[in-house]
Design a protein around this motif. Structure first.
Motif, PDB file in Angstrom:
ATOM      1  N   VAL A   1      36.627 107.946  88.640  1.00  0.00           N
ATOM      2  CA  VAL A   1      35.790 107.822  89.829  1.00  0.00           C
ATOM      3  C   VAL A   1      36.603 107.061  90.868  1.00  0.00           C
ATOM      4  N   VAL A   2      36.850 107.696  92.008  1.00  0.00           N
ATOM      5  CA  VAL A   2      37.588 107.053  93.097  1.00  0.00           C
ATOM      6  C   VAL A   2      36.581 106.789  94.214  1.00  0.00           C
ATOM      7  N   GLU A   3      36.159 105.533  94.303  1.00  0.00           N
ATOM      8  CA  GLU A   3      35.052 105.152  95.179  1.00  0.00           C
ATOM      9  C   GLU A   3      35.224 103.696  95.592  1.00  0.00           C
TER      10      GLU A   3
ATOM     11  N   ASP B   1      40.240 102.336  95.765  1.00  0.00           N
ATOM     12  CA  ASP B   1      40.847 102.801  97.018  1.00  0.00           C
ATOM     13  C   ASP B   1      41.877 103.874  96.667  1.00  0.00           C
ATOM     14  N   GLY B   2      42.455 104.470  97.704  1.00  0.00           N
ATOM     15  CA  GLY B   2      43.406 105.549  97.480  1.00  0.00           C
ATOM     16  C   GLY B   2      44.677 105.120  96.772  1.00  0.00           C
ATOM     17  N   VAL B   3      45.122 103.902  97.025  1.00  0.00           N
ATOM     18  CA  VAL B   3      46.334 103.404  96.369  1.00  0.00           C
ATOM     19  C   VAL B   3      46.094 103.266  94.865  1.00  0.00           C
ATOM     20  N   GLU B   4      44.952 102.679  94.491  1.00  0.00           N
ATOM     21  CA  GLU B   4      44.629 102.560  93.063  1.00  0.00           C
ATOM     22  C   GLU B   4      44.541 103.937  92.408  1.00  0.00           C
TER      23      GLU B   4
ATOM     24  N   ILE C   1      38.129 114.348  88.117  1.00  0.00           N
ATOM     25  CA  ILE C   1      38.219 113.245  89.075  1.00  0.00           C
ATOM     26  C   ILE C   1      37.089 113.420  90.087  1.00  0.00           C
ATOM     27  N   LEU C   2      36.278 112.372  90.267  1.00  0.00           N
ATOM     28  CA  LEU C   2      35.254 112.348  91.312  1.00  0.00           C
ATOM     29  C   LEU C   2      35.835 111.528  92.448  1.00  0.00           C
ATOM     30  N   LEU C   3      36.067 112.168  93.580  1.00  0.00           N
ATOM     31  CA  LEU C   3      36.863 111.577  94.650  1.00  0.00           C
ATOM     32  C   LEU C   3      36.095 111.512  95.962  1.00  0.00           C
ATOM     33  N   ASP C   4      35.988 110.310  96.510  1.00  0.00           N
ATOM     34  CA  ASP C   4      35.384 110.115  97.828  1.00  0.00           C
ATOM     35  C   ASP C   4      36.421 110.458  98.900  1.00  0.00           C
ATOM     36  N   ILE C   5      35.989 110.889 100.059  1.00  0.00           N
ATOM     37  CA  ILE C   5      36.925 111.200 101.147  1.00  0.00           C
ATOM     38  C   ILE C   5      37.328 109.932 101.900  1.00  0.00           C
ATOM     39  N   LYS C   6      36.346 109.148 102.273  1.00  0.00           N
ATOM     40  CA  LYS C   6      36.599 107.980 103.123  1.00  0.00           C
ATOM     41  C   LYS C   6      36.919 106.779 102.246  1.00  0.00           C
ATOM     42  N   LEU C   7      38.217 106.516 102.061  1.00  0.00           N
ATOM     43  CA  LEU C   7      38.688 105.426 101.225  1.00  0.00           C
ATOM     44  C   LEU C   7      39.610 104.521 102.021  1.00  0.00           C
ATOM     45  N   PRO C   8      39.660 103.232 101.669  1.00  0.00           N
ATOM     46  CA  PRO C   8      40.645 102.356 102.314  1.00  0.00           C
ATOM     47  C   PRO C   8      42.058 102.656 101.808  1.00  0.00           C
TER      48      PRO C   8
ATOM     49  N   VAL D   1      44.523 104.666 101.512  1.00  0.00           N
ATOM     50  CA  VAL D   1      44.920 106.083 101.540  1.00  0.00           C
ATOM     51  C   VAL D   1      43.628 106.879 101.400  1.00  0.00           C
ATOM     52  N   ASP D   2      43.352 107.797 102.343  1.00  0.00           N
ATOM     53  CA  ASP D   2      42.078 108.514 102.283  1.00  0.00           C
ATOM     54  C   ASP D   2      42.062 109.536 101.138  1.00  0.00           C
ATOM     55  N   GLY D   3      40.845 109.960 100.785  1.00  0.00           N
ATOM     56  CA  GLY D   3      40.658 110.853  99.652  1.00  0.00           C
ATOM     57  C   GLY D   3      41.358 112.190  99.790  1.00  0.00           C
ATOM     58  N   LEU D   4      41.441 112.711 101.008  1.00  0.00           N
ATOM     59  CA  LEU D   4      42.129 113.993 101.197  1.00  0.00           C
ATOM     60  C   LEU D   4      43.616 113.873 100.910  1.00  0.00           C
ATOM     61  N   GLU D   5      44.215 112.748 101.277  1.00  0.00           N
ATOM     62  CA  GLU D   5      45.626 112.534 100.961  1.00  0.00           C
ATOM     63  C   GLU D   5      45.820 112.348  99.458  1.00  0.00           C
TER      64      GLU D   5
END
Length: 144
Positions: free
Chosen positions: A12-14, A41-44, A63-70, A72-76
């Motif tokens: 979970v990336v949130e 966050d995206g780095v983690e 992987i459950l991935l949010d788009i708006k992350l500190p 590095v964003d989820g799309l990257e």
């Protein structure tokens, strides 16, 4: 290697602690046997790629991935997962609050397997957890 089979995890990336708690409780309510791994966050999230590469952790079932992350964003994060030779086939479900057409189209263009707008209601979160478990952890056949 142990002869006991451990269920593959769900990554979970949130970044929102409330949403992380909702997901944990929803999966617990479903008695999910797959352990949850959390990246805040995206780095983690990208650090998990390194752990998988070194064999320190097994890759997740999904992987459950949010788009708006500190950071590095989820799309990257999604782009980098899809660019990775060994881990590009891991199913990635975008689980995000954004229902913008642009975000949905970009996520699919970057290789998302599914796009789910986060429910606000806990009961709906439990339904999402049930569907994730049923499809991505039980029914879906991962490439060998």
């Amino acid at each position: 290697m142990s002869t006991t089979s451990r269920q593959p995890s769900i990554l979970v990336v949130e970044d929102n602690p409330v949403d992380i708690d909702l997901m944990r409780r929803a999966f617990e309510r479903r008695n999910l046997t797959n352990p949850l791994e959390i990246a805040r966050d995206g780095v983690e999230a990208l650090e998990f790629l390194e752990h998988w590469e070194r064999g320190e952790l097994a890759p997740p079932a999904v992987i459950l991935l949010d788009i708006k992350l500190p950071k590095v964003d989820g799309l990257e994060v999604l782009r980098r997962i899809r660019a990775h030779e060994r881990f590009r086939r891991i199913p990635v479900v975008m689980l995000t609050s954004s229902s913008e057409d642009r975000d949905i189209a970009t996520a699919y263009d970057c290789g998302a397997n599914s796009y789910i707008v986060k429910p606000v209601d806990f009961g709906k979160f439990v339904e999402v957890a049930e569907q994730v478990e049923l499809y991505w952890c039980l029914l879906n056949q991962a490439p060998g």
